[in-house]
Scaffold this active site. Structure first.
Site, PDB file in Angstrom:
ATOM      1  N   HIS A 104     -64.459   1.082  13.271  1.00 25.23           N
ATOM      2  CA  HIS A 104     -64.722   1.026  11.821  1.00 25.23           C
ATOM      3  C   HIS A 104     -63.785   1.969  11.075  1.00 25.23           C
ATOM      4  O   HIS A 104     -63.152   2.839  11.679  1.00 25.23           O
ATOM      5  CB  HIS A 104     -66.168   1.443  11.525  1.00 25.23           C
ATOM      6  CG  HIS A 104     -66.429   2.897  11.779  1.00 25.23           C
ATOM      7  ND1 HIS A 104     -66.453   3.443  13.041  1.00 25.23           N
ATOM      8  CD2 HIS A 104     -66.632   3.932  10.919  1.00 25.23           C
ATOM      9  CE1 HIS A 104     -66.681   4.749  12.959  1.00 25.23           C
ATOM     10  NE2 HIS A 104     -66.783   5.082  11.682  1.00 25.23           N
ATOM     11  N   ASP A 106     -64.235   4.695   7.719  1.00 20.87           N
ATOM     12  CA  ASP A 106     -65.409   5.329   7.115  1.00 20.87           C
ATOM     13  C   ASP A 106     -65.700   4.791   5.714  1.00 20.87           C
ATOM     14  O   ASP A 106     -64.796   4.650   4.883  1.00 20.87           O
ATOM     15  CB  ASP A 106     -65.228   6.846   7.072  1.00 20.87           C
ATOM     16  CG  ASP A 106     -65.372   7.438   8.471  1.00 20.87           C
ATOM     17  OD1 ASP A 106     -66.141   6.862   9.281  1.00 20.87           O
ATOM     18  OD2 ASP A 106     -64.714   8.448   8.769  1.00 20.87           O
ATOM     19  N   HIS A 273     -61.496   3.684  13.801  1.00 19.99           N
ATOM     20  CA  HIS A 273     -61.779   4.600  14.901  1.00 19.99           C
ATOM     21  C   HIS A 273     -63.093   4.245  15.571  1.00 19.99           C
ATOM     22  O   HIS A 273     -63.924   3.513  15.018  1.00 19.99           O
ATOM     23  CB  HIS A 273     -61.782   6.047  14.424  1.00 19.99           C
ATOM     24  CG  HIS A 273     -62.804   6.350  13.370  1.00 19.99           C
ATOM     25  ND1 HIS A 273     -62.672   5.935  12.064  1.00 19.99           N
ATOM     26  CD2 HIS A 273     -63.973   7.021  13.430  1.00 19.99           C
ATOM     27  CE1 HIS A 273     -63.706   6.347  11.365  1.00 19.99           C
ATOM     28  NE2 HIS A 273     -64.536   6.999  12.165  1.00 19.99           N
ATOM     29  N   ARG A 289     -67.796  16.781   9.643  1.00 20.25           N
ATOM     30  CA  ARG A 289     -66.877  15.811   9.031  1.00 20.25           C
ATOM     31  C   ARG A 289     -66.926  15.852   7.509  1.00 20.25           C
ATOM     32  O   ARG A 289     -68.013  15.857   6.932  1.00 20.25           O
ATOM     33  CB  ARG A 289     -67.242  14.403   9.499  1.00 20.25           C
ATOM     34  CG  ARG A 289     -66.198  13.363   9.163  1.00 20.25           C
ATOM     35  CD  ARG A 289     -66.660  11.975   9.577  1.00 20.25           C
ATOM     36  NE  ARG A 289     -67.369  11.332   8.497  1.00 20.25           N
ATOM     37  CZ  ARG A 289     -67.948  10.136   8.588  1.00 20.25           C
ATOM     38  NH1 ARG A 289     -67.910   9.475   9.724  1.00 20.25           N
ATOM     39  NH2 ARG A 289     -68.566   9.607   7.559  1.00 20.25           N
TER      40      ARG A 289
HETATM   41  C1  SIN Z   1     -67.044   9.095  13.295  1.00 20.59           C
HETATM   42  O1  SIN Z   1     -67.143   7.880  13.458  1.00 20.59           O
HETATM   43  O2  SIN Z   1     -66.759   9.579  12.205  1.00 20.59           O
HETATM   44  C2  SIN Z   1     -67.268  10.037  14.453  1.00 20.59           C
HETATM   45  C3  SIN Z   1     -66.294   9.842  15.545  1.00 20.59           C
HETATM   46  C4  SIN Z   1     -66.609  10.693  16.726  1.00 20.59           C
HETATM   47  O3  SIN Z   1     -67.608  11.433  16.708  1.00 20.59           O
HETATM   48  O4  SIN Z   1     -65.869  10.648  17.713  1.00 20.59           O
END
Ligand code: SIN
Length: 298
Positions: A104, A106, A273, A289
């Site tokens: 996806h 974000d 990602h 994040r």
């Molecule tokens: C995310 O999808 O923002 C997290 C990715 C992760 O924790 O590796």
């Protein structure tokens, strides 16, 4: 001196010579921003930063967002989403335990999806000398550039719907399936109707032009795209499946193995990602994040 070392074929670079606990002067910030947009994923090792410093650095790129999952925001820092498998004294999850189960970008379900995300690793799981919990990143611009012309023409003008409701339903089903297989049990707060309504479905072009680089990329993803607009469902799903498989071909992917103190940024306009859930308590993973608001996809 700031140096930039490209790691992946199409994306991913390590930036050295930067201490993110201190404000960057304008020239250094411009170098970092250029390296970031050129490489789509960029990371800094060995950073010791507080939540305030994390926020101050990422705010240089634009307005920070506050995630719809209020319960996973860091206390006192609503701009920071906690991504972690840790539990508090009462046995409750301290953050989002299941972020990134599917490929996806974000907040692609928002009218103005995130431009970039910056993930800071505090604790990283390790077993028998092997680091777990890698994150994969795929360049949707490199993937688009490699498509045959006939397919590019087919995609021109096509739209897709990004839906937070679709994602939460899909995620809940995946969790149930994992539980039934005897896998990781994840605590997830079911979204309230109010949370779901605060992020109504949005329509975006399938092929998006990057607002900074001007490169074209595929703005669809298996987590949030519910369907292609104006296309028979089965035909649309088959086309999406073909594109998803193409995007994550090894040549378009950079996989990051985390170390504590990494601050890694990815460009949500040109990268997707996916997290790797190959660890469980007592192995600990704790990440913070931030996301910067982007522009309406065109
Ligand atoms: C995310 O999808 O923002 C997290 C990715 C992760 O924790 O590796």
């Amino acid at each position: 001196m700031i140096t930039v070392n490209r790691i992946g074929k199409h994306l991913g670079a390590e930036i050295s010579g930067v201490d993110l606990s201190k404000p960057l002067d304008d020239d250094s910030f411009a170098q970092v921003a250029r390296a970031f947009f050129d490489n789509e994923v960029a990371f800094f090792r060995n950073q010791k930063i507080t939540p305030d410093q994390h926020i101050a650095f990422t705010q240089r790129f634009g307005v920070l967002e506050q995630h719809v999952r209020k319960e996973s925001r860091l206390d006192g820092f609503p701009e920071i989403l906690v991504v972690s498998n840790l539990l508090d004294d009462k046995g409750n999850a301290i953050g989002a335990q299941d972020a990134g189960r599917f490929w996806h970008s974000d907040l692609s379900y928002k009218h103005e999806p995130s431009m970039l995300s910056a993930l800071y690793s505090v604790e990283v799981p390790e077993k028998a000398g092997r680091v777990l919990g890698d994150t994969g990143f795929a360049s949707t611009t490199a993937a688009y550039a490699a498509l045959p012309d006939a397919l590019k023409q087919r995609l021109a003008g096509l739209k897709n719907v990004h839906s937070y409701r679709f994602y939460r339903d899909k995620n809940a089903r995946a969790q149930e399936a994992e539980k039934a297989r005897g896998g990781r049990v994840i605590q997830e707060h079911a979204p309230t109707e109010e949370q779901l309504k605060s992020v109504p479905d949005v329509e975006t072009p399938v092929v998006r032009t990057h607002p900074v680089s001007g490169r074209k990329g595929l703005f669809i993803n298996e987590a949030h795209t519910s369907h292609l607009v104006g296309m028979d469902k089965a035909e649309g799903d088959a086309l999406l499946a073909e594109l998803y498989a193409h995007i994550v071909k090894p040549e378009f992917v950079y996989t990051h193995t985390w170390r504590p103190g990494d601050l890694l940024m990815w460009d949500n306009c040109s990268v997707q990602h996916k997290a790797t859930f190959d660890y469980d308590l007592p192995l600990r993973r704790l990440m913070y994040r931030t996301t910067v608001r982007g522009t309406v996809p065109v």
